[in-house]
Scaffold this motif. Structure first.
Motif, short mmCIF file in Angstrom:
data_model
loop_
_atom_site.label_atom_id
_atom_site.label_comp_id
_atom_site.label_asym_id
_atom_site.label_seq_id
_atom_site.Cartn_x
_atom_site.Cartn_y
_atom_site.Cartn_z
N GLY A 118 0.82 -1.22 0.00
CA GLY A 118 0.00 0.00 0.00
C GLY A 118 0.85 1.25 0.00
N LYS A 119 1.88 1.28 0.84
CA LYS A 119 2.76 2.46 0.92
C LYS A 119 3.48 2.70 -0.40
N PHE A 123 3.29 5.84 -2.85
CA PHE A 123 4.53 6.54 -3.28
C PHE A 123 4.55 6.71 -4.80
N LEU A 124 4.25 5.63 -5.52
CA LEU A 124 4.31 5.68 -6.99
C LEU A 124 3.20 6.55 -7.57
N LYS A 125 2.03 6.53 -6.93
CA LYS A 125 0.91 7.35 -7.41
C LYS A 125 1.17 8.84 -7.15
N GLN A 126 1.56 9.16 -5.90
CA GLN A 126 1.71 10.56 -5.51
C GLN A 126 2.97 11.21 -6.08
N ARG A 127 4.09 10.50 -5.99
CA ARG A 127 5.36 11.14 -6.35
C ARG A 127 5.85 10.84 -7.76
N LEU A 133 -1.80 -0.69 -10.06
CA LEU A 133 -2.73 -1.79 -9.75
C LEU A 133 -2.05 -2.69 -8.73
N VAL A 134 -2.80 -3.14 -7.72
CA VAL A 134 -2.24 -4.07 -6.73
C VAL A 134 -3.05 -5.36 -6.75
N VAL A 135 -2.38 -6.49 -6.43
CA VAL A 135 -3.04 -7.79 -6.37
C VAL A 135 -2.40 -8.62 -5.27
N SER A 136 -3.21 -9.43 -4.59
CA SER A 136 -2.70 -10.32 -3.55
C SER A 136 -2.68 -11.76 -4.07
N ALA A 137 -1.49 -12.38 -4.03
CA ALA A 137 -1.35 -13.79 -4.39
C ALA A 137 -1.18 -14.63 -3.13
N ASP A 138 -1.60 -14.07 -1.99
CA ASP A 138 -1.52 -14.77 -0.71
C ASP A 138 -2.82 -15.55 -0.51
N VAL A 139 -2.81 -16.80 -0.97
CA VAL A 139 -4.05 -17.61 -0.93
C VAL A 139 -4.21 -18.33 0.41
N THR A 150 -8.84 -3.07 1.07
CA THR A 150 -9.15 -1.88 1.87
C THR A 150 -8.12 -0.78 1.64
N LEU A 151 -6.84 -1.17 1.62
CA LEU A 151 -5.77 -0.19 1.38
C LEU A 151 -5.92 0.45 0.00
N ALA A 152 -6.21 -0.39 -1.01
CA ALA A 152 -6.35 0.11 -2.39
C ALA A 152 -7.51 1.10 -2.48
N THR A 153 -8.61 0.80 -1.78
CA THR A 153 -9.78 1.69 -1.78
C THR A 153 -9.41 3.03 -1.14
N ASP A 154 -8.73 2.96 0.02
CA ASP A 154 -8.32 4.19 0.72
C ASP A 154 -7.40 5.04 -0.13
N LEU A 155 -6.51 4.39 -0.86
CA LEU A 155 -5.49 5.11 -1.65
C LEU A 155 -5.99 5.48 -3.04
N GLU A 156 -7.14 4.93 -3.41
CA GLU A 156 -7.71 5.16 -4.75
C GLU A 156 -6.75 4.68 -5.84
#
Length: 458
Positions: A118-119, A123-127, A133-139, A150-156
């Motif tokens: 998320g951080k 960083f990449l979006k703002q600066r 795009l983020v994805v979780s491969a933690d099954v 949730t993090l992606a929603t908060d960060l848009e």
């Protein structure tokens, strides 16, 4: 971070900086102290050994003996060797790939990997102004998938959904295809962590790496684990072609050994350092700036960058115009300045970057905590708009009401008003006012007795 190391090195190097001449004997004593300081900071033994040898070779050579001020030259040598140990310069992310540039995140469970995704997205979006795009491969952990959403929603930023009945490789390949079709610049892939390194984990992440061929493979490691951080990074580096390291929870590590060990042991650069829980608390890792912090010299460049990035320029301009017109600096303005300090990571984060602050005593630092700032905000919030605009109205009965409303004592109100008066005087002296100049003039705001005078004795 580095509080213990800064204190020990500061005292040791202070002793030698006053020497008119350096001999092998007094260098030997100082190096022994430096060695002990590094070991106490949980720096790995091979790193300490090489560091001391490098400093010794340079210090007993012509570099120091021909100098007019050998003590200062010795400190410069220590600083430059600290920089060398940590990697000379900041190494940026390599995003030069046909979009999407894929970043694979690896690490043990509990290191702060998902939060770091998320951080990094922030960083990449703002600066860097990237579409992320983020994805979780933690099954193995449904909570990790939900946390990232949730993090992606908060960060848009974009989120690609996944489920525990899918295979990590299938998830990642589908996310890459989606990112390509939707013109995302960067895809960050979160992976499963384990409580310890095991063969199944390594085989899974190696297969994932081979399938998606990421341009960056970043290892996320908890700075609080000290030497273990470097050893774990080495184990992952042996299994994966790592391109860099993200050091998390560095704000909670008073020792800082991991920062000095990781590069030396893995050969891979620390690219980012996590300095807090907020989603913007990710800093590019600059070895030269970190070395300055360790030696108590501050980190003015990072401080200026932070001021530039986080200070509300519109508010600062309005305050400047208000002060210039002679309307004065009131308690509402004071509250807004406190809020901006908090947005920049709080008092301790600012002090860590200011020259000379690294040598303050632990007792003074303890008083300079963010609870004091929260208390000050609470007091101002308990005042009427009229009282904030005209502090002279605040008499005894009003103080009692404000104290009751903010859960404080009358002496706390008196202390705040005194500090406000000092800030008001400083603002009158500053042509323009505003947070940027306030940071540069912070020392002139100190009451008698330095930073400690600003904070109550508990």
């Amino acid at each position: 971070m580095f509080e213990n190391l800064t204190e020990r090195l500061g005292q040791t190097l202070k002793n030698i900086s006053g020497k008119g001449r350096l001999t092998e004997d007094n260098i030997k004593d100082t190096l022994r102290e430096v060695r002990m300081a590094l070991l106490e900071a949980d720096v790995a033994l091979p790193v300490v050994r090489d560091f001391i040898n490098q400093v010794k070779n340079r210090a007993v050579g012509t570099e120091v003996s021909k100098s007019l001020n050998p003590g200062q030259v010795f400190i410069k040598i220590v600083q430059s060797e600290l920089v060398a140990v940590m990697g000379q310069a900041n190494e940026k992310l390599n995003l030069a790939a046909q979009p999407p540039a894929v970043i694979l995140m690896a690490g043990l469970q509990g290191a702060g990997k998902t939060t770091s995704v998320g951080k990094l997205a922030s960083f990449l979006k703002q600066r860097e102004k990237k579409k992320v795009l983020v994805v979780s491969a933690d099954v193995y952990r449904p909570a990790a998938i939900k946390q990232l959403e949730t993090l992606a929603t908060d960060l848009e930023v974009g989120f690609f959904p996944s489920a525990i009945n899918q295979k990590p490789i299938d998830i990642a390949l589908a996310a890459i295809e989606h990112a390509r079709k939707q013109f995302y610049d960067v895809l960050i892939v979160d992976t499963a962590g384990r409580l310890h390194i095991d063969n199944d984990m390594m085989a899974e992440i190696q297969a994932l790496h081979k399938a998606i061929k990421p341009i960056e493979t970043l290892f996320v490691v908890d700075a609080m684990t000290g030497q273990d951080a470097a050893n774990t990074a080495k184990a992952f580096n042996d299994a994966l072609p790592l391109t860099g390291v993200i050091l998390t929870k560095a704000d909670g590590d008073a020792r800082g050994g991991a920062a000095l060990s990781v590069r030396h042991i893995t050969g891979k650069p620390i690219k980012f350092i996590g300095m807090g829980e907020k989603l913007d608390a990710l800093e590019a890792f600059h070895p030269d700036r970190i070395a300055s912090r360790i030696l108590g010299m501050g980190d003015v460049l990072s401080l200026i960058e932070e001021v530039e990035r986080k200070v509300d320029k519109e508010k600062a301009q309005k305050l400047a115009q208000k002060v210039q017109k002679g309307k004065g600096f009131d308690l509402q303005d004071f509250k807004e300045q406190l809020e901006q300090m908090r947005d920049m990571g709080g008092m301790m984060s600012l002090m860590d970057k200011m020259p000379g602050m690294g040598n303050m005593s632990a007792q003074v630092k303890e008083k300079a905590n963010d609870k004091s700032f929260n208390q000050m905000e609470s007091i101002i919030n308990s005042m009427t708009p009229n009282e904030r605009a005209k502090p002279d109205l605040i008499n005894g009965s009003r103080k009692r009401r404000i104290a009751a409303g903010s859960g404080t004592q009358i002496q706390d109100i008196n202390r705040l008003l005194k500090q406000f008066t000092q800030m008001q005087k400083m603002m009158k002296k500053m042509t323009g006012g505003g947070m940027g100049k306030m940071m540069r003039n912070m020392k002139s705001m100190m009451p008698p007795g330095g930073m400690g005078g600003m904070f109550p004795k508990r």
